[in-house]
Write a protein that holds these residues in place. Structure first.
Motif, PDB file in Angstrom:
ATOM      1  N   SER A 284       0.831  -1.197   0.000  1.00  0.00           N
ATOM      2  CA  SER A 284       0.000   0.000   0.000  1.00  0.00           C
ATOM      3  C   SER A 284       0.866   1.247   0.000  1.00  0.00           C
ATOM      4  O   SER A 284       0.620   2.205  -0.729  1.00  0.00           O
ATOM      5  N   GLY A 285       1.936   1.206   0.806  1.00  0.00           N
ATOM      6  CA  GLY A 285       2.836   2.364   0.868  1.00  0.00           C
ATOM      7  C   GLY A 285       3.509   2.621  -0.452  1.00  0.00           C
ATOM      8  O   GLY A 285       3.695   3.765  -0.861  1.00  0.00           O
ATOM      9  N   CYS A 286       3.873   1.533  -1.186  1.00  0.00           N
ATOM     10  CA  CYS A 286       4.512   1.703  -2.489  1.00  0.00           C
ATOM     11  C   CYS A 286       3.585   2.420  -3.454  1.00  0.00           C
ATOM     12  O   CYS A 286       4.016   3.265  -4.238  1.00  0.00           O
ATOM     13  N   ALA A 287       2.307   2.071  -3.414  1.00  0.00           N
ATOM     14  CA  ALA A 287       1.359   2.653  -4.348  1.00  0.00           C
ATOM     15  C   ALA A 287       1.142   4.131  -4.082  1.00  0.00           C
ATOM     16  O   ALA A 287       0.854   4.905  -4.989  1.00  0.00           O
ATOM     17  N   GLU A 288       1.290   4.542  -2.796  1.00  0.00           N
ATOM     18  CA  GLU A 288       0.958   5.910  -2.438  1.00  0.00           C
ATOM     19  C   GLU A 288       2.194   6.786  -2.214  1.00  0.00           C
ATOM     20  O   GLU A 288       2.069   7.969  -1.904  1.00  0.00           O
ATOM     21  N   ASP A 289       3.375   6.230  -2.347  1.00  0.00           N
ATOM     22  CA  ASP A 289       4.592   6.946  -1.965  1.00  0.00           C
ATOM     23  C   ASP A 289       4.842   8.164  -2.835  1.00  0.00           C
ATOM     24  O   ASP A 289       4.893   8.071  -4.055  1.00  0.00           O
ATOM     25  N   THR A 290       4.989   9.299  -2.184  1.00  0.00           N
ATOM     26  CA  THR A 290       5.388  10.525  -2.882  1.00  0.00           C
ATOM     27  C   THR A 290       6.591  11.149  -2.195  1.00  0.00           C
ATOM     28  O   THR A 290       6.866  12.327  -2.360  1.00  0.00           O
ATOM     29  N   GLY A 291       7.295  10.357  -1.373  1.00  0.00           N
ATOM     30  CA  GLY A 291       8.435  10.859  -0.622  1.00  0.00           C
ATOM     31  C   GLY A 291       9.667  10.995  -1.491  1.00  0.00           C
ATOM     32  O   GLY A 291       9.621  10.808  -2.711  1.00  0.00           O
ATOM     33  N   PRO A 292      10.802  11.297  -0.871  1.00  0.00           N
ATOM     34  CA  PRO A 292      12.041  11.484  -1.621  1.00  0.00           C
ATOM     35  C   PRO A 292      12.534  10.170  -2.222  1.00  0.00           C
ATOM     36  O   PRO A 292      12.176   9.083  -1.769  1.00  0.00           O
ATOM     37  N   VAL A 293      13.356  10.279  -3.227  1.00  0.00           N
ATOM     38  CA  VAL A 293      13.944   9.102  -3.867  1.00  0.00           C
ATOM     39  C   VAL A 293      14.938   8.454  -2.899  1.00  0.00           C
ATOM     40  O   VAL A 293      15.751   9.135  -2.272  1.00  0.00           O
ATOM     41  N   GLN A 294      14.844   7.152  -2.746  1.00  0.00           N
ATOM     42  CA  GLN A 294      15.773   6.386  -1.912  1.00  0.00           C
ATOM     43  C   GLN A 294      16.953   5.958  -2.772  1.00  0.00           C
ATOM     44  O   GLN A 294      16.781   5.234  -3.767  1.00  0.00           O
ATOM     45  N   ARG A 295      18.161   6.408  -2.423  1.00  0.00           N
ATOM     46  CA  ARG A 295      19.353   6.054  -3.191  1.00  0.00           C
ATOM     47  C   ARG A 295      20.134   4.977  -2.453  1.00  0.00           C
ATOM     48  O   ARG A 295      20.479   5.149  -1.281  1.00  0.00           O
ATOM     49  N   LEU A 296      20.385   3.876  -3.129  1.00  0.00           N
ATOM     50  CA  LEU A 296      21.093   2.748  -2.541  1.00  0.00           C
ATOM     51  C   LEU A 296      22.321   2.423  -3.370  1.00  0.00           C
ATOM     52  O   LEU A 296      22.253   2.356  -4.600  1.00  0.00           O
ATOM     53  N   HIS A 297      23.440   2.191  -2.695  1.00  0.00           N
ATOM     54  CA  HIS A 297      24.687   1.830  -3.364  1.00  0.00           C
ATOM     55  C   HIS A 297      24.817   0.312  -3.388  1.00  0.00           C
ATOM     56  O   HIS A 297      24.690  -0.354  -2.348  1.00  0.00           O
ATOM     57  N   LEU A 298      25.070  -0.242  -4.582  1.00  0.00           N
ATOM     58  CA  LEU A 298      25.165  -1.679  -4.785  1.00  0.00           C
ATOM     59  C   LEU A 298      26.604  -2.058  -5.110  1.00  0.00           C
ATOM     60  O   LEU A 298      27.141  -1.666  -6.155  1.00  0.00           O
ATOM     61  N   ALA A 299      27.256  -2.801  -4.216  1.00  0.00           N
ATOM     62  CA  ALA A 299      28.616  -3.293  -4.467  1.00  0.00           C
ATOM     63  C   ALA A 299      28.529  -4.445  -5.461  1.00  0.00           C
ATOM     64  O   ALA A 299      27.823  -5.431  -5.228  1.00  0.00           O
ATOM     65  N   THR A 300      29.235  -4.330  -6.574  1.00  0.00           N
ATOM     66  CA  THR A 300      29.119  -5.317  -7.651  1.00  0.00           C
ATOM     67  C   THR A 300      30.413  -6.126  -7.802  1.00  0.00           C
ATOM     68  O   THR A 300      30.612  -7.123  -7.125  1.00  0.00           O
ATOM     69  N   GLY A 301      31.276  -5.710  -8.695  1.00  0.00           N
ATOM     70  CA  GLY A 301      32.513  -6.422  -8.975  1.00  0.00           C
ATOM     71  C   GLY A 301      33.356  -5.583  -9.917  1.00  0.00           C
ATOM     72  O   GLY A 301      33.025  -4.426 -10.193  1.00  0.00           O
ATOM     73  N   PRO A 302      34.432  -6.132 -10.437  1.00  0.00           N
ATOM     74  CA  PRO A 302      35.290  -5.357 -11.342  1.00  0.00           C
ATOM     75  C   PRO A 302      34.583  -5.039 -12.649  1.00  0.00           C
ATOM     76  O   PRO A 302      33.709  -5.787 -13.101  1.00  0.00           O
ATOM     77  N   ARG A 303      34.951  -3.937 -13.252  1.00  0.00           N
ATOM     78  CA  ARG A 303      34.366  -3.548 -14.542  1.00  0.00           C
ATOM     79  C   ARG A 303      34.635  -4.638 -15.573  1.00  0.00           C
ATOM     80  O   ARG A 303      35.717  -5.189 -15.656  1.00  0.00           O
ATOM     81  N   GLY A 304      33.605  -4.947 -16.355  1.00  0.00           N
ATOM     82  CA  GLY A 304      33.716  -6.000 -17.353  1.00  0.00           C
ATOM     83  C   GLY A 304      33.309  -7.368 -16.856  1.00  0.00           C
ATOM     84  O   GLY A 304      33.156  -8.296 -17.647  1.00  0.00           O
ATOM     85  N   GLY A 305      33.118  -7.506 -15.530  1.00  0.00           N
ATOM     86  CA  GLY A 305      32.730  -8.786 -14.959  1.00  0.00           C
ATOM     87  C   GLY A 305      31.221  -8.923 -14.849  1.00  0.00           C
ATOM     88  O   GLY A 305      30.468  -7.962 -15.010  1.00  0.00           O
ATOM     89  N   PRO A 306      30.719 -10.139 -14.547  1.00  0.00           N
ATOM     90  CA  PRO A 306      29.278 -10.380 -14.512  1.00  0.00           C
ATOM     91  C   PRO A 306      28.547  -9.636 -13.408  1.00  0.00           C
ATOM     92  O   PRO A 306      27.419  -9.181 -13.607  1.00  0.00           O
ATOM     93  N   TYR A 307      29.151  -9.515 -12.224  1.00  0.00           N
ATOM     94  CA  TYR A 307      28.487  -8.772 -11.147  1.00  0.00           C
ATOM     95  C   TYR A 307      28.296  -7.312 -11.545  1.00  0.00           C
ATOM     96  O   TYR A 307      27.252  -6.709 -11.295  1.00  0.00           O
TER      97      TYR A 307
END
Length: 318
Positions: A20-43
């Motif tokens: 329900s909250g997702c449908a009605e959300d008008t708050g600020p954008v949530q920014r999340l940092h995702l640790a992946t892997g080296p450039r060119g790799g699958p992660y």
């Protein structure tokens, strides 16, 4: 009570509230940092694809993909709070939550999904003398970059084969995939380890210019499971991949999408909505033929599911 029963028990209110909250959300954008892997790799490819998918989803969510050394590095960053999300192999993830080496203490890590399976590749020149793991004794082996999940599974396999006991040691080189491929091509290493999807483009390219042999590793799965638990499974490199004429048995390890426990439930639920809506796009550059389904995704072993992930899966199961 099993994990599926737990998902069905007592989570209806949470799921309904978050949805329900997702449908009605008008708050600020949530920014999340995702640790992946080296450039060119699958992660890294998966992380950048996920960031694009989230950006086009309409959710008030933003993913910033961060290049790293991969699994072990990612888990450390997740625990110290420098990122909120991470990708990591199942074996390293369970070491982190249990506080086993190379981690000094238990890490505050939760799982969002098991997203796909890595296939362990042990590659040597086809015209060389090495036909088994034991024959690596005394040779130069590219055994994964420092801080990578490849390093973990390679070390465990070599130990199970008796090659790290000092009697017939190998000479390990801490190299990432690109440097490992260059080393095998130039003859400065005799073998390389890689853990990733099938086919891995860098290995396909190498196989097109240099005949390769992929050593069977399935005979070590039982020993690895006995020592390290069921994170290791038997999988098969299929005939046709890398020009293989016959399938080759090897070691499979799951990959987890992880989060800090303090990431808001709503953000997790929105993220998983995108992951399951766009899984074909996300996995396209990572592994061929893989599917992502909720019943598969909740199999995260000793790594507990985030409350927001439980709410998402409860909404799917009904």
């Amino acid at each position: 009570m099993g994990r599926r029963q737990a998902l069905r028990a007592g989570l209806g209110g949470v799921a309904a509230a978050v949805l329900s909250g997702c449908a009605e959300d008008t708050g600020p954008v949530q920014r999340l940092h995702l640790a992946t892997g080296p450039r060119g790799g699958p992660y890294n490819a998966f992380g950048r694809a996920l960031a694009r998918a989230v950006a086009g989803s309409g959710h008030r969510l933003e993913i910033a993909a961060v290049s790293t050394a991969a699994s072990v590095d990612n888990l450390r960053r997740l625990n110290d709070g420098s990122v909120e999300l991470a990708l990591a192999m199942a074996d390293a993830s369970e070491d982190a939550v249990q506080g086993r080496a190379p981690f000094l203490r238990k890490a505050a890590v939760t799982a969002l999904a098991r997203v796909y399976v890595n296939y362990t590749h042990l590659v040597v020149p086809a015209d060389g003398p090495v036909r088994s793991v034991k024959e690596l004794a005394g040779r130069q082996v590219a055994a994964g970059a420092a801080g990578s999940g490849v390093q973990v599974v390679a070390g465990r396999l070599l130990r199970a084969a008796g090659l790290l006991d000092g009697r017939s040691p190998i000479r390990e080189r801490r190299l990432g995939l690109a440097d490992s491929v260059d080393g095998l091509r130039a003859g400065t290493v005799d073998a390389l380890f890689w853990s990733g999807g099938v086919p891995t483009p860098a290995l396909s390219a190498l196989a097109a210019e240099l005949p390769l042999r992929f050593l069977p590793l399935d005979g070590y799965v039982s020993a690895l499971r006995k020592r390290h638990g069921p994170v290791y499974t038997t999988v098969t490199l299929p005939a046709g991949a890398y020009g293989l004429r016959e399938p080759v048995g090897t070691i499979g390890v799951g990959n987890y999408l992880l989060a800090r426990a303090d990431v808001p439930d709503r953000a997790v639920l929105e993220l998983l909505q995108v992951v399951f809506d766009q899984w074909r796009v996300l996995l396209r550059e990572v592994t061929a033929g893989a599917r992502l389904e909720p019943r598969f995704a909740i199999s995260t072993g000793q790594v507990p599911l985030h409350p927001g992930a439980k709410a998402y899966y409860r909404s799917v199961y009904g």
